[in-house]
Design an enzyme around this catalytic site. Structure first.
Site, PDB file in Angstrom:
ATOM      1  N   PHE A   1     -11.765  -8.035  13.728  1.00  0.00           N
ATOM      2  CA  PHE A   1     -10.509  -7.795  12.925  1.00  0.00           C
ATOM      3  C   PHE A   1      -9.998  -7.271  11.807  1.00  0.00           C
ATOM      4  CE2 PHE A   1      -8.526 -10.030   8.456  1.00  0.00           C
ATOM      5  CZ  PHE A   1      -7.597 -10.764   9.163  1.00  0.00           C
ATOM      6  N   GLN A   2      -8.716  -6.486  12.109  1.00  0.00           N
ATOM      7  CA  GLN A   2      -8.298  -5.702  10.310  1.00  0.00           C
ATOM      8  C   GLN A   2      -8.946  -4.267  10.929  1.00  0.00           C
ATOM      9  OE1 GLN A   2      -8.245  -7.200   6.766  1.00  0.00           O
ATOM     10  NE2 GLN A   2      -6.024  -7.818   7.487  1.00  0.00           N
TER      11      GLN A   2
ATOM     12  N   LYS B   1     -17.651  -1.435   6.111  1.00  0.00           N
ATOM     13  CA  LYS B   1     -17.824  -2.046   5.565  1.00  0.00           C
ATOM     14  C   LYS B   1     -19.611  -1.820   4.722  1.00  0.00           C
ATOM     15  CE  LYS B   1     -16.890  -6.013   3.196  1.00  0.00           C
ATOM     16  NZ  LYS B   1     -16.338  -8.110   3.579  1.00  0.00           N
TER      17      LYS B   1
ATOM     18  N   MET C   1      24.277   8.763   1.824  1.00  0.00           N
ATOM     19  CA  MET C   1      24.105  10.362   2.520  1.00  0.00           C
ATOM     20  C   MET C   1      24.750  10.362   3.947  1.00  0.00           C
ATOM     21  SD  MET C   1      23.763  13.598   1.780  1.00  0.00           S
ATOM     22  CE  MET C   1      22.968  14.268   0.754  1.00  0.00           C
TER      23      MET C   1
ATOM     24  N   GLU D   1       0.656  -1.352   0.073  1.00  0.00           N
ATOM     25  CA  GLU D   1       0.003   0.031  -0.055  1.00  0.00           C
ATOM     26  C   GLU D   1       0.983   1.444  -0.149  1.00  0.00           C
ATOM     27  OE1 GLU D   1      -0.289  -2.194   1.563  1.00  0.00           O
ATOM     28  OE2 GLU D   1      -2.829  -3.236   1.947  1.00  0.00           O
TER      29      GLU D   1
HETATM   30  C1  LIG Z   1      12.753   5.889   5.595  1.00  0.00           C
HETATM   31  C2  LIG Z   1      13.969   6.165   5.974  1.00  0.00           C
HETATM   32  N1  LIG Z   1      14.724   5.559   6.560  1.00  0.00           N
HETATM   33  C3  LIG Z   1      16.478   6.260   6.722  1.00  0.00           C
HETATM   34  C4  LIG Z   1      16.261   7.287   6.041  1.00  0.00           C
HETATM   35  C5  LIG Z   1      17.720   8.605   6.385  1.00  0.00           C
HETATM   36  N2  LIG Z   1      18.771   8.008   5.312  1.00  0.00           N
HETATM   37  C6  LIG Z   1      18.767   9.018   4.985  1.00  0.00           C
HETATM   38  S1  LIG Z   1      20.021   9.142   2.867  1.00  0.00           S
HETATM   39  C7  LIG Z   1      20.473   7.224   3.290  1.00  0.00           C
HETATM   40  C8  LIG Z   1      20.921   6.847   2.881  1.00  0.00           C
HETATM   41  C9  LIG Z   1      20.368   6.464   0.890  1.00  0.00           C
HETATM   42  O1  LIG Z   1      21.030   5.123   0.595  1.00  0.00           O
HETATM   43  P1  LIG Z   1      21.255   5.217  -1.048  1.00  0.00           P
HETATM   44  O2  LIG Z   1      19.457   4.972  -1.065  1.00  0.00           O
HETATM   45  O3  LIG Z   1      22.061   3.825  -1.556  1.00  0.00           O
HETATM   46  O4  LIG Z   1      21.431   6.500  -1.168  1.00  0.00           O
HETATM   47  P2  LIG Z   1      22.952   7.470  -1.348  1.00  0.00           P
HETATM   48  O5  LIG Z   1      22.461   8.413  -0.176  1.00  0.00           O
HETATM   49  O6  LIG Z   1      23.937   5.936  -1.462  1.00  0.00           O
HETATM   50  O7  LIG Z   1      22.951   7.876  -2.572  1.00  0.00           O
HETATM   51  C10 LIG Z   1      18.955   6.820   5.048  1.00  0.00           C
HETATM   52  C11 LIG Z   1      19.861   5.986   5.428  1.00  0.00           C
HETATM   53  C12 LIG Z   1      15.893   7.745   5.345  1.00  0.00           C
HETATM   54  N3  LIG Z   1      15.326   9.149   4.400  1.00  0.00           N
HETATM   55  N4  LIG Z   1      14.416   7.265   4.437  1.00  0.00           N
END
Ligand SMILES: Cc1ncc(C[n+]2csc(CCOP(=O)(O)OP(=O)(O)O)c2C)c(N)n1
Lengths: 186, 584
Positions: free
Chosen positions: B114-115, B164, B482, B52
């Site tokens: 349920f749900q 529902k 990042m 979803e």
């Molecule tokens: C759902 C979620 N969890 C954690 C983060 C924290 N976060 C920001 S950037 C990142 C790393 C992303 O890695 P990747 O997709 O490989 O991209 P890159 O930075 O290597 O280009 C994380 C863990 C986030 N933005 N969203």
């Protein structure tokens, strides 16, 4: 602070807003919020305050216009002028909110709260409690040989003052409604 | 004529009346009556997702690339809770979507059925507004109101929760024209007095800059058109937030590039040094302002926003204008022209001179390599090889997202979909499918990071089933890049949990889904590999193996002002204090 909760320098007494926008003064404001009386509306308003870290000092709500399903929420809140402005803007943009009035800055207003006090005591203390109640225009709405329940309407400050006096005389319990407020005049 | 129908039929009828062509959804017990109605008609297409969250991001991608309300349909309980991330994403980025969720029958609400989940309770702070409809008589009107709320004023997500039994029961259908919406009518016309002040300030400013944001895109294509005319005729420089890319063409001569934490040197210094900031539909987000105290200290600030709560929320504004960007720009432009098209020519010439110096720093310069693909190089080649094509870009979240914003150029609005406010990893793949569904013949590319892409990769199944030829361009650094960069700069190079271990073989994965997989690791092969990807008529997973420890610059560290920007690895020694490490 005046009984109307208007801080010195706020715009209600002046053509200009004399408050320094950057000063970190904490103000208390009474807001009246007219909302659709639909399920969940109170949760929405409270959720806005808790979610954004705003304060609620007191809150009352009841339907005030049955025909058009409108309720009035009166909320007393504190914050810097900037936060108060944010609170009003955030409230105003909610879908079920029709009107937001700042009774602290929009002009003179009256505020009233109702409180009940249960005071137990015998002899001297009992007589003193009764005398003080009279001075404060509190009504006795229940009495037993060892206790009174007083009812009082007034500003929150007046209710606080009465509670302070009752405490050493045997204040057992207290219930207050929170503030209801209306602007003066038309 | 009043029409009687079941609640489930009302849902489909209301969607049709609202011009909905496609619904992204996933069935379950509490929405079966609605699915039964969907089965018996052909006007509305249903895209069966795999999760979803995917449905909601697809609806977002659809909405952002068309300007229309995107619609998702989910079941009660887990279906609704899975939709939550997408709702918050749309709330933060002001994207108009409608989520319809099933609910247990009214008589079971509150019994831990349920749900059962308190969907309106959970999503109250995640939506612009939501409704639990307990009476079939009210259902169609609520759905029409939901569309109205979603697209009026500052757009946003709305949710309608339908038990529902309400779907089964019969009631009267209220058509769109009979729906009461009078009470919710956000103001669109700006205050003429403030518009006059805006124009006066623009006439005399020595160092003006347009600071534009997603509000320009949300206001519709006409807003971008008016903005371009205003910029061309005043010759003011213009920068934009991540959300506003495309409102002014990247090839335009007044374009400074994106601003903000990873924005361009010239854009951020122009913001810092301007004497007039003209904010059109942006919200002074913390990625933009850096340290508030030092944000653009010498400027007067004009702020045009349709949401009154955006004004003075973070930055005090000198000229607040509450209204729709199109209306305000139209009025301001008319007035400015009528008053003789005045600008401070001498001031502007000097200002452009300073900007030229900043531009000459060439802040996006990076050390290329002929052995390993630099992520910046990969995007430069992608840009060069797709230039002029009917192209839409989505992204995931991370370094690749910032590089995409820096190295890809957007010529028009609604061509760039990225999760800005919430920064949702896993957004890009489903969003790309939503975009492709709306634009079947266009080129849709998701610029992804390896880690983000895995978060919703199940949606490749959706891409295959519905023949959406989305290109998944993964800049694979085998890192949560990042996060790794921040750990390098702010946490003493202690790389806690930021290695992407055990990555799948993306080419085999493509094979398993039945689409095309391409891997590329040699810069010399890159152009041909990209051409292969573009030529393939179907979804592609492109595994682009890039430099693992590349950092994304420029960077304004958290807690620093605009003029303390880091430009490259050499600059980073000890510049970020412990205070900066506290901020995110
Ligand atoms: C759902 C979620 N969890 C954690 C983060 C924290 N976060 C920001 S950037 C990142 C790393 C992303 O890695 P990747 O997709 O490989 O991209 P890159 O930075 O290597 O280009 C994380 C863990 C986030 N933005 N969203």
């Amino acid at each position: 602070m005046s009984p109307l909760n208007i801080k010195k320098g706020s715009s209600s007494h002046s053509a200009y807003d004399l408050r320094d926008p950057n000063a970190v003064v904490i103000e208390t404001h009474t807001l009246a919020v007219v909302v659709d009386n639909e399920s969940g509306v109170l949760a929405r308003v409270i959720g806005l305050f808790s979610g954004r870290g705003y304060n609620i000092d007191s809150l009352t709500v009841a339907e005030t216009d049955h025909a058009s399903h409108l309720s009035r929420i009166t909320v007393v809140t504190t914050g810097t002028p900037q936060v108060i402005e944010q609170i009003k803007a955030q409230l105003a943009r909610m879908v079920p909110v029709h009107e937001v009035h700042d009774l602290t800055t929009d002009g003179p207003a009256v505020q009233r709260e109702l409180a009940l006090f249960k005071v137990s005591g015998k002899g001297e203390a009992r007589i003193e409690a009764l005398q003080l109640a009279e001075i404060f225009r509190a009504n006795v709405v229940d009495s037993t040989l060892g206790s009174f329940v007083f009812e009082m309407t007034g500003t929150p400050e007046k209710i606080d003052a009465f509670a302070d006096l009752m405490r050493p005389l045997g204040l057992l319990e207290m219930a207050r409604t929170g503030v209801a407020a209306l602007s003066r005049g038309v | 004529m009043t029409r009687q129908m079941t609640g489930a039929a009302m849902v489909v009828q209301a969607l049709k009346d609202q011009g909905v062509e496609v619904v992204f959804g996933y069935p379950g017990g509490a929405v079966l009556p609605i699915y039964d109605e969907i089965f018996q008609q052909n006007d509305i297409r249903h895209i069966l997702v795999r999760h979803e969250q995917g449905a909601v991001h697809m609806a977002e991608g659809y909405a952002r690339s068309t300007g229309k309300v995107g619609v998702a349909l989910v079941t009660s309980g887990p279906g609704a809770t899975n939709a939550v991330t997408g709702l918050v994403d749309a709330l933060m980025d002001s994207i108009p979507i409608l989520v319809i969720s099933g609910q247990v029958p009214t008589f079971m609400i509150g019994t831990d059925g349920f749900q059962e989940a308190d969907t309106v309770g959970i999503t109250r702070p995640c939506t612009k507004h939501n409704w639990l409809v307990k009476d079939t008589e009210k259902l169609s009107e609520v759905i029409h109101q939901a569309f109205h709320v979603s697209r009026s004023g500052r757009p946003g997500p709305v949710l309608v929760d339908i038990p529902k039994d309400v779907q089964f029961a019969t009631g009267t259908y209220t058509p769109m024209e009979k729906t009461r919406t009078a009470h919710y009518q956000p103001r669109v016309q700006g205050d003429p007095e403030q518009i006059l002040r805006m124009v006066e300030l623009m006439e005399t400013a020595e160092r003006p800059v347009f600071y534009t944001g997603g509000g320009v895109i949300n206001s519709g294509p006409k807003a971008s058109q008016l903005l371009r005319e205003f910029v061309a005729e005043t010759d003011f420089p213009i920068t934009s937030t991540l959300m506003g890319l495309g409102c002014y063409p990247a090839s335009g001569k007044n374009w400074l590039g994106m601003l903000g934490m990873h924005g361009l040197y010239e854009a951020n210094l122009a913001m810092h040094g301007c004497d007039l900031m003209i904010n059109i539909g942006a919200r002074f987000d913390d990625r933009i302002t850096g340290r508030i105290k030092d944000f653009s200290p010498g400027s007067k600030k004009i702020h045009v926003d349709i949401d009154p709560s955006s004004i003075n929320k973070v930055i005090r504004t000198d000229v607040p204008i509450i209204g729709d960007v199109t209306h305000v720009l139209e009025e301001a432009l008319k007035l400015w022209r009528a008053r003789g098209r005045k600008t401070n020519k001498a001031g502007l010439t000097q200002w452009w001179g300073r900007i030229a110096e900043w531009r000459s720093v060439k802040c996006l310069t990076y050390k290329n390599s002929d052995k390993i693909i630099k992520p910046q190089y990969a995007l430069e080649r992608l840009e060069a090889l797709t230039k002029g094509m009917d192209r839409y870009i989505t992204t995931e979240v991370g370094q690749h997202q910032m590089w995409a914003a820096q190295f890809l150029g957007f010529e028009g609005p609604n061509r760039w979909m990225t999760s800005g406010g919430l920064g949702t990893m896993g957004y890009g793949l489903p969003a790309s499918i939503g975009v492709q569904v709306a634009h079947p013949d266009a080129l849709v590319i998701n610029v992804a990071g390896d880690a983000s892409w895995l978060m919703n990769m199940q949606e490749m199944g959706t891409a295959m089933q519905f023949r959406t030829p989305v290109k998944q361009f993964i800049l694979n650094n085998e890192r949560l890049g990042m996060v790794r960069q921040w750990q390098e700069l702010l946490h003493g190079e202690r790389y806690s949990q930021s290695w992407s271990e055990s990555l799948p073989d993306f080419v085999k994965l493509a094979d398993a889904f039945g689409c095309k997989g391409i891997q590329c690791k040699d810069p010399a092969d890159l152009d041909d590999a990209i051409r292969d990807m573009l030529a393939y008529d179907g979804p592609v997973i492109f595994d682009c193996l890039v430099e693992k420890h590349e950092n994304c610059f420029p960077m304004i560290p958290s807690g620093k002002p605009h003029n303390e920007m880091l430009l490259g690895d050499a600059d980073t020694q000890g510049v970020i204090g412990a205070k900066g490490a506290v901020l995110v």
